[in-house]
Write a protein that holds these residues in place. Structure first.
Motif, short mmCIF file in Angstrom:
data_model
loop_
_atom_site.label_atom_id
_atom_site.label_comp_id
_atom_site.label_asym_id
_atom_site.label_seq_id
_atom_site.Cartn_x
_atom_site.Cartn_y
_atom_site.Cartn_z
N ASN A 1 -5.82 5.21 0.88
CA ASN A 1 -5.59 5.17 -0.56
C ASN A 1 -4.14 4.81 -0.83
OD1 ASN A 1 -5.74 5.41 -3.31
ND2 ASN A 1 -5.58 7.64 -3.32
N VAL A 2 -3.92 3.61 -1.34
CA VAL A 2 -2.56 3.17 -1.68
C VAL A 2 -2.44 2.95 -3.19
CG1 VAL A 2 -2.07 2.19 0.58
CG2 VAL A 2 -3.23 0.77 -1.13
N SER A 3 -3.26 3.68 -3.96
CA SER A 3 -3.26 3.54 -5.41
C SER A 3 -2.01 4.12 -6.04
CB SER A 3 -4.48 4.25 -6.00
OG SER A 3 -5.67 3.78 -5.41
N ARG A 4 -1.63 3.54 -7.17
CA ARG A 4 -0.46 4.03 -7.90
C ARG A 4 -0.89 4.79 -9.15
NH1 ARG A 4 4.83 0.38 -6.75
NH2 ARG A 4 4.49 0.22 -4.51
N GLU B 1 -0.34 15.09 2.44
CA GLU B 1 -0.80 14.55 1.16
C GLU B 1 -0.69 13.04 1.12
OE1 GLU B 1 1.34 17.03 1.43
OE2 GLU B 1 0.52 18.76 0.38
N GLN B 2 -0.21 12.43 2.23
CA GLN B 2 -0.10 10.98 2.40
C GLN B 2 0.90 10.34 1.45
OE1 GLN B 2 -3.97 9.11 2.64
NE2 GLN B 2 -4.75 10.66 4.04
N LEU B 3 1.92 11.08 1.10
CA LEU B 3 3.08 10.53 0.41
C LEU B 3 4.30 10.83 1.28
CD1 LEU B 3 3.79 9.13 -2.40
CD2 LEU B 3 4.83 11.32 -2.96
N HIS B 4 5.08 9.82 1.61
CA HIS B 4 6.15 9.95 2.59
C HIS B 4 7.42 9.28 2.07
CE1 HIS B 4 2.41 10.44 4.84
NE2 HIS B 4 2.10 9.18 4.56
N TYR B 5 8.56 9.65 2.66
CA TYR B 5 9.81 9.03 2.22
C TYR B 5 10.79 8.92 3.39
CZ TYR B 5 11.94 13.76 1.95
OH TYR B 5 12.42 15.01 2.24
N TRP C 1 6.55 5.94 0.06
CA TRP C 1 5.31 5.18 0.21
C TRP C 1 4.10 6.09 0.29
CZ3 TRP C 1 8.75 6.02 4.16
CH2 TRP C 1 8.28 6.49 5.38
N ARG C 2 2.95 5.48 -0.01
CA ARG C 2 1.68 6.19 -0.01
C ARG C 2 0.75 5.54 1.00
NH1 ARG C 2 0.92 6.58 -4.97
NH2 ARG C 2 1.21 8.83 -5.17
N GLY C 3 0.00 6.36 1.74
CA GLY C 3 -0.94 5.86 2.74
C GLY C 3 -0.60 6.40 4.11
N GLY C 4 -0.68 5.54 5.13
CA GLY C 4 -0.32 5.94 6.48
C GLY C 4 1.15 6.26 6.59
N PHE C 5 1.53 7.03 7.64
CA PHE C 5 2.92 7.46 7.78
C PHE C 5 3.78 6.35 8.39
CE2 PHE C 5 6.04 10.48 10.09
CZ PHE C 5 6.98 10.33 9.09
N SER D 1 1.81 1.64 1.39
CA SER D 1 2.35 0.83 0.30
C SER D 1 3.69 1.42 -0.16
CB SER D 1 1.36 0.80 -0.86
OG SER D 1 1.87 0.02 -1.92
N VAL D 2 4.74 0.60 -0.13
CA VAL D 2 6.11 1.09 -0.24
C VAL D 2 6.73 0.79 -1.61
CG1 VAL D 2 8.38 1.10 0.87
CG2 VAL D 2 6.35 0.56 2.21
#
Length: 610
Positions: A161-164, A428-432, A445-449, A469-470
Motif C-alpha cells: 500500500n503506497v497510497s497517500r 505500520e509501513q511508514l518509515h523515515y 516513505w510508505r510501503g516496504g522498508f 513511495s518516497v
C-alpha cells in the motif's frame, strides 16, 4: 507477446543502465485528454465537471471543494443522488495510460479499462495489509451463483500500500494488453495488465484477467472498448490524463543469416578477412547458434518489416562484450557497456538490418536481446528468450515487522549523499531517514522498508534505498537555527551553531530519540508513527531555551494554509501543528522558494501527514 520474455528483457536492459519500464512512454507519441471542457467524454453526467484546483477535508467524508477554472476533472458526490460513471470517447485496445488523481476522505472510484476491467481507486490511507478492493488493486470478478463468501474471485491485491492521504495528488501508470480473438471472434488470449505503477512503485505486474471484473458495463469482451471512470461511489478528481495507443502490428524479421567467428575482437572485425567457424539460416534471432563460451564475434543479417513510417527505438543487449545494430544503412544502436539504445527514422517496407556482437568477458553468459518500439507499437522482443540478467542478483530487502533501525549512506535527488543517515522503519509501513549531520528528517516513505542490495551485494557502496513511495524534503540543512530576522536566509549547514550529535537512545518500543547540542543547549528530537501509518509526529525539546531559535517545518514551491494549524506543501504532504504550540508558523518566500518556519521556545510538536 510472450510476457515472460518481455519481463526477462526488461530486467536485463534496465540493470544495464538503458531505458527502464518507466521510460517506455517517452519513446512513443503520447496523447493528452484536454480538460478545458467535457467534449472528450460521451454524454457526460451532471455529477462530472471541469474545475480548478480541488481540496479535500481530512475530517469530512466525500468532501472535495474546487474553484472555477480548468484542467481538473471533478466528480462531485451526493449520497442521495450518487451520480453516474463517465465514459471517454476514446475506444482502446492495447494502451498505456497515466494520470494524477485525488481521493476525498472515504471515497471510492475506479478506472475501467475497456469499460470492463477495473483498477480500484480508494481512500486506502492507513491500510497496512491491502486487498484487491484497496487502492491500486485489480477488482474481483463476481458470480452470484456461487455460495456466500465465494462470489468474488480472481481479484489481485497490490503488492504494497503506497497510497497517500485524501487531498494529495497520486500518480498511476497502467500498461494494458487487450484480449485477443481469432478471425471467428473466439478469444485466444485473456486481457492482461502488464504493469501498474502507483506513486512510483510497481504494485501489479503481468496480471491476467480471465474476464470482466465486477461492475463491468457488459459481460462481453472485445478487441476495443471505452475508457471509463467510476462516478457513483465517491468524490474524486483527475488531471494530466495521457495515453499511448498500440494499434499497429509489430515489426517482424525474416531472411535471417548468421556467421560466427573465433577471436578476441575489441570492435567489429573485417569479416572478409576471417573464416567463420559456424554459419546458418535460423528461424529466429538467437545467440544459441554460438557454441563458443567466449572470444567470438556473432554477425546477423536479415530483413525487418516496418509497417508504419516514423521513429523507431531499439534496445540491444550483448552481455560480456560490445555490439551494434544497423537498419536500412543507418546506425540504430552502438552499445555502451553491455547494452545500448537508439532511435532512427525509418520508412515503411522490408528493410535490411545487421547486428554484430563481440564477446570477450568470460564471466558473462552469452545472450542476445533486441527490442523495438515505434508508432503504435508497444515494445516488442525480436529475439528469443535467452536474455542475460547481466549478473542480476536477488534484492536484499529489509522488512520492518517491528521498529527497525539501519545506518547507511542515503542518496537523495540531485546527486546528494547523506553519509550519516539513519533509516527508521515501523510495522505500520511508514518509515523515515534522519540525517545525523543536520538533525533533519530528509525523506519519508510508505510501503516496504529498505533495499540494502547496493550496500551488501558484492563489495557494496554503503548505501540503502527506500523500498516504498518516497516524499523528499529538499537538500539537507539544519532543522533548527537562530535567525537574526524574519528575512534571513536559512543556512546550508550547521556552521556557527555549535552543533554536536550525541547519537540516539531507544524507548521501550525500539523507537529512537535523536540527541545533539545546539548553541550549547541539549536537544531531544523524537518521532513516532501515527496509527495506521498515516503520518509522523515529531517532538523537538530543548533542555534550556535559545533566544531567536526557529524550526523549519517545510520547504517547497507552494505552501498553503488550509486552516489554522494545517498547511499543504506542494500538494504532496500536510504539516499539522499540535494544539499546544503557542507560536504561529510563518510562510515566507526566500530564494524563489517558500518556507514554513516557526519559533521554538522549549518544546514543539507537529505532524507530517502523508
Amino acid at each position: 507477446m510472450n510476457n515472460t520474455f518481455y519481463n526477462k528483457l526488461y530486467l536485463a536492459l534496465s540493470l544495464a543502465g538503458v531505458l527502464s519500464l518507466n521510460d517506455l512512454q517517452a519513446q512513443a507519441l503520447k496523447s493528452q485528454i484536454a480538460l478545458n471542457d467535457l467534449s472528450a467524454f460521451a454524454a457526460p453526467p451532471k455529477n462530472w465537471e471541469v474545475t480548478g484546483n480541488p481540496q479535500a477535508d481530512l475530517d469530512k467524508v466525500n468532501s472535495l471543494t474546487a474553484v472555477k477554472g480548468s484542467g481538473i476533472l471533478l466528480n462531485r458526490f451526493d449520497e442521495k443522488n450518487p451520480g453516474r460513471d463517465l465514459f471517454f470517447n476514446l475506444q482502446h485496445g492495447d494502451i498505456d495510460i497515466e494520470m494524477d488523481y485525488m481521493m476525498a476522505k472515504g471515497a471510492n472510484s475506479g478506472i475501467y479499462l475497456q469499460g470492463r476491467y477495473e483498477v480500484q481507486l480508494l481512500d486506502s490511507w492507513g491500510t497496512v495489509n491491502p486487498r484487491a478492493s484497496d487502492n491500486g488493486g485489480i477488482y474481483e470478478r463476481w458470480d452470484e451463483t456461487r455460495p456466500e463468501g465465494q462470489k468474488g474471485y480472481e481479484g489481485k491485491a497490490p503488492r504494497q500500500n503506497v497510497s497517500r492521504a485524501p487531498g494529495l495528488w497520486q500518480h498511476i501508470k497502467i500498461s494494458f494488453q487487450a484480449p485477443r480473438f481469432d478471425d471467428k471472434g473466439l478469444k485466444t488470449a485473456n486481457a492482461k495488465i502488464l504493469y501498474l505503477w502507483l506513486n512510483g512503485i510497481l504494485i501489479q505486474e503481468n496480471a491476467e484477467l480471465s474476464g470482466p471484473t465486477r461492475g463491468a458495463y457488459d459481460s462481453k469482451e472485445s478487441a476495443l472498448g471505452p475508457l471509463r471512470l467510476q462516478g457513483d461511489h465517491g468524490a474524486v478528481a483527475f488531471k494530466n490524463i495521457f495515453y499511448t495507443s498500440f494499434d499497429k502490428p509489430h515489426p517482424t524479421v525474416s531472411q535471417l543469416k548468421y556467421t560466427v567467428y573465433k577471436g578476441n575482437f575489441s570492435s567489429e572485425p573485417d569479416y572478409a578477412k576471417l573464416k567463420p567457424v559456424a554459419q546458418g539460416t535460423p528461424p529466429i534471432l538467437t545467440s544459441n547458434e554460438v557454441k563458443l563460451d567466449n572470444e567470438f564475434a556473432l554477425r546477423y543479417t536479415g530483413m525487418i518489416n516496418i509497417g508504419q513510417p516514423g521513429e523507431y527505438t531499439f534496445k540491444l543487449s550483448v552481455p560480456g562484450g560490445k555490439g551494434a545494430l544497423k537498419v536500412n544503412g543507418l546506425t540504430a544502436v552502438n552499445t555502451q557497456g553491455f547494452a545500448g539504445t537508439g532511435t532512427v527514422t525509418l520508412p515503411a517496407g522490408n528493410l535490411p538490418f545487421e547486428i554484430f556482437y563481440t564477446k570477450n568477458v568470460d564471466w558473462a553468459k552469452t545472450a542476445l536481446g533486441l527490442t523495438v518500439t515505434g508508432p503504435g507499437v508497444r515494445e516488442y522482443l525480436l529475439t528469443d528468450a535467452n536474455v542475460s540478467s547481466n549478473d542480476a542478483v536477488d534484492p536484499i530487502l529489509i522488512n520492518a515487522s517491528e521498529n527497525t533501525i539501519l545506518r547507511s549512506f542515503t542518496d537523495l535527488p540531485g546527486g546528494i549523499r547523506v553519509t550519516h543517515g539513519v533509516g527508521v522503519g515501523s510495522p505500520e509501513q511508514l518509515h523515515y531517514t534522519y540525517d545525523l549531520d543536520q538533525g533533519m528528517i530528509v525523506q519519508l516513505w510508505r510501503g516496504g522498508f529498505l533495499d540494502a542490495t547496493p550496500m551488501w551485494h558484492d563489495r557494496g557502496d554503503g548505501s540503502s534505498r527506500p523500498a516504498g513511495s518516497v516524499q523528499y524534503f529538499g537538500k539537507p540543512a539544519p532543522a533548527l537555527y537562530k535567525l537574526p530576522d524574519n528575512n534571513a536566509a536559512w543556512p546550508a549547514d550547521t556552521t556557527g551553531t555549535g552543533y554536536k550529535p550525541k547519537g540516539y537512545v531507544l524507548d521501550s518500543e525500539g523507537r529512537p530519540a535523536f540527541k545533539y547540542l545546539l548553541y550549547g543547549a541539549p536537544v531531544n528530537d523524537a518521532s513516532t508513527v501515527l496509527p495506521g501509518g498515516k503520518g509522523l509526529q515529531r517532538q523537538v525539546t530543548l533542555q534550556t531555551p535559545v533566544t531567536g531559535l526557529f524550526l523549519r517545518l517545510a520547504q517547497g514551491n507552494t505552501i498553503q494554509m488550509l486552516k489554522a494549524g494545517l498547511y499543504l506543501v506542494d500538494d504532496q504532504y500536510y504539516i499539522s501543528m499540535d494544539d499546544s504550540v503557542e507560536a504561529k508558523p510563518m510562510i515566507r518566500s526566500i530564494g524563489g522558494m517558500q518556507e514554513l518556519i516557526v519559533p521554538v521556545k522549549q518544546k514543539l510538536t507537529y505532524s507530517i501527514i502523508f
